[in-house]
Design a protein around this motif. Structure first.
Motif, PDB file in Angstrom:
ATOM      1  N   HIS A 156     -13.603   1.698   3.441  1.00 55.03           N
ATOM      2  CA  HIS A 156     -12.737   1.821   4.616  1.00 55.03           C
ATOM      3  C   HIS A 156     -12.883   3.169   5.297  1.00 55.03           C
ATOM      4  CE1 HIS A 156     -10.916  -1.895   3.312  1.00 55.03           C
ATOM      5  NE2 HIS A 156     -10.841  -1.374   2.110  1.00 55.03           N
ATOM      6  N   CYS A 171     -11.626  -1.605  -2.253  1.00 53.12           N
ATOM      7  CA  CYS A 171     -12.727  -0.841  -1.668  1.00 53.12           C
ATOM      8  C   CYS A 171     -13.855  -0.756  -2.689  1.00 53.12           C
ATOM      9  CB  CYS A 171     -12.247   0.559  -1.267  1.00 53.12           C
ATOM     10  SG  CYS A 171     -11.882   1.623  -2.663  1.00 53.12           S
ATOM     11  N   ARG A 189      -3.787  -1.104  -3.464  1.00 53.95           N
ATOM     12  CA  ARG A 189      -5.248  -1.259  -3.296  1.00 53.95           C
ATOM     13  C   ARG A 189      -5.637  -2.735  -3.205  1.00 53.95           C
ATOM     14  NH1 ARG A 189      -5.304   2.389  -7.687  1.00 53.95           N
ATOM     15  NH2 ARG A 189      -6.264   0.801  -8.981  1.00 53.95           N
ATOM     16  N   PHE A 227      -7.788   5.861   0.109  1.00 47.40           N
ATOM     17  CA  PHE A 227      -7.789   4.425  -0.151  1.00 47.40           C
ATOM     18  C   PHE A 227      -7.834   4.106  -1.646  1.00 47.40           C
ATOM     19  CE2 PHE A 227      -9.480   4.905   4.134  1.00 47.40           C
ATOM     20  CZ  PHE A 227      -8.613   4.065   4.821  1.00 47.40           C
TER      21      PHE A 227
END
Lengths: 187, 334
Positions: B147, B138, B132, B124
């Motif tokens: 995630h 994230c 992203r 991720f």
């Protein structure tokens, strides 16, 4: 403890002088420019390809002080005083390099995008082979040498063959030279 | 095209000068081969205003095998360490691991210190800035949600450095420099203690500090280590399973001490001592039991590519294969 940070001054282009295919060049390189950008967009040497631009594909492979490295990961200002070889510098006197000849003869390129990087990795291998005491040609070693160069067309078989044919020429030349020096020693 | 953001590039002419700039804060980063940092700066997962190029610093170079602790400069290129004949003799598992990092071009530029300080990786995070941002970010980039472990409070991106598990079982230390009152001060820490569980900042090196050398104690008689890496491709790829096994045998071939190190879990690699098997012969039973223990204690996460349950099963197999090299002459050793 904190030193002044002369950002505005340092971000201006810096004059970088290095050997490029045997000739000295000086370019004004912005500090955040990579070697592949300087080669292609300032020096107009577009043989070096800009592929993934993040170290995966090997299309931008050039030789710095003899070693194949990724021009997309190398800051141009850090090649100051060093020797850079690109695919444009491979042939001598208008003649193709043995690898360029075997790649063409064996059809080791399809779209051709990966070819300059392949040639630079392989040329370092051939130069290394020429310095060995009893060189032999090994397809597994050739695959490892080309392990940082991706090709999406050929399936690699013909590339490995082309490098092997050129490598055998290096080995045969070394053997001939060794026999000649043995003959001279006997005389 | 993936361009670098505008940067100040400082070419350090002395260790003091480098440490002075690094002490300014997290926006100043040390640059060696650039094979990790440059890519991360390009994709925006690392933000920096200044990079300090360490190439010319002699303090970061040299391989000295004369003492009981072998000293390898952090600025030594991976290719030079991997091909060093003395190190191949002393620590074949280490040179084997280093020769399997990434690709020839990356080993020609990347350094041992750089591999130890490799940023954590996650499916991720190792994506373009646009990717992203589009998925909401994230913990490590753009957002506030993990995630990999939904609802998780900390970043669990994986440490994927091939050198680390081997250096851990070898009992290696690192030398870290910083400035105090204008003088260079050195501290040492075990590689096993170098990493934290926070994927945002997993290397326990403070601002203003710099990893200068790796120190590896020579192995006593009867001791050997083996490294096993599994990735989809034999070249370029980061490991998806990464484990090192060290067994010290007594004169009768029984286990005197042993340990297993495992990478590519979360940000922190795991070191598992094999104390409960001390005195046992090295055979298939021991190999199966140790592999089962590693399987029980290690839980690869869905943070890197490939199914994490498969990677866990594969880890068991790699540990088994590593230990079999002690009693099966045909098993591939390193």
């Amino acid at each position: 403890m904190t030193a002044p940070s002369p950002n505005h001054a340092a971000r201006a282009a810096t004059l970088v002088t290095f050997q490029l295919n045997g000739e000295p060049v000086t370019v004004a390189a912005p500090p955040h420019w990579t070697l592949v950008e300087v080669l292609r967009y300032q020096l107009n040497l577009t043989g070096t390809k800009q592929g993934c631009d993040k170290g995966d594909c090997g299309a931008c492979t050039v030789r710095v002080d003899g070693a194949p490295v990724l021009a997309c990961m190398t800051l141009a200002v850090l090649v100051q005083g060093r020797s850079v070889e690109t695919v444009e510098g491979l042939g001598v006197g208008g003649e193709p390099h043995p690898l360029q000849r075997t790649f063409a003869e064996l059809g080791a390129a399809q779209c051709g995008f990966c070819t300059p990087g392949m040639l630079m990795s392989a040329s370092a291998y051939l130069d290394d082979l020429a310095t060995r005491d009893a060189p032999t040609v090994d397809a597994v070693e050739i695959s490892a040498v080309l392990g940082g160069n991706l090709c999406r067309c050929t399936g690699y078989t013909k590339i490995v063959q082309a490098v092997a044919v050129a490598a055998r020429e290096v080995v045969e030349r070394a053997q001939t030279l060794a026999e000649m020096s043995n003959d001279e020693a006997m005389l | 095209m993936l361009r670098l953001p505008e940067l100040e590039v400082v070419i350090a002419d002395s260790l003091v000068a480098a440490l002075t700039r690094l002490a300014e804060g997290r926006h100043v980063r040390a640059l060696q081969g650039g094979t990790d940092l440059v890519a991360n700066l390009k994709t925006g997962q690392t933000k920096a205003q200044t990079v300090v190029a360490l190439g010319p610093l002699s303090e970061l170079h040299g391989i000295d095998t004369s003492g009981e602790m072998v000293r390898i400069g952090a600025g030594e290129r991976l290719v030079d360490v991997a091909q060093n004949a003395e190190l191949q003799e002393l620590f074949p598992a280490l040179t084997y691991a280093l020769a399997r990092i990434a690709s020839p071009q990356i080993r020609n530029a990347g350094t041992l210190g750089g591999n130890l300080c490799l940023d954590t990786r996650c499916r991720f995070i190792n994506q373009s800035d646009l990717w992203r941002e589009a998925m909401g970010g994230c913990l490590k980039s753009h957002g506030h949600e993990c995630h990999v472990i939904p609802g998780g409070g900390g970043c669990v991106a994986a440490l994927s450095a091939d050198s680390v598990p081997v250096l851990m079982v070898l009992g290696a230390e690192v030398e870290i420099a910083r400035l105090q009152d204008g003088a260079v001060l050195l501290r040492r820490t075990r590689v096993a203690d170098l990493y934290d569980t926070d994927g945002l900042r997993h290397v326990r090196i403070a601002d203003g500090e710099l990893l200068t050398a790796v120190l590896v104690p020579k192995l006593p008689e009867g001791a050997r280590a083996v490294y096993r890496k599994w990735a989809v491709r034999q070249s370029i790829d980061f490991p998806l399973v990464s484990t090192a096994v060290r067994l010290d045998l007594d004169r009768d071939g029984k286990l005197k001490q042993g340990k297993v190190a495992v990478g590519v879990l979360g940000p922190r690699p795991r070191l598992i001592p094999l104390d409960r098997w001390v005195g046992r012969p090295i055979d298939e039973t021991l190999a199966q039991q140790v592999a089962a223990q590693v399987f029980d204690r290690c839980h690869p996460l869905p943070n890197v590519l490939y199914d994490h349950e498969y990677r866990r099963e594969r880890l068991r197999v790699e540990v088994l294969r590593a230990i079999r090299t002690w009693f099966t002459p045909t098993a591939a050793a390193n």
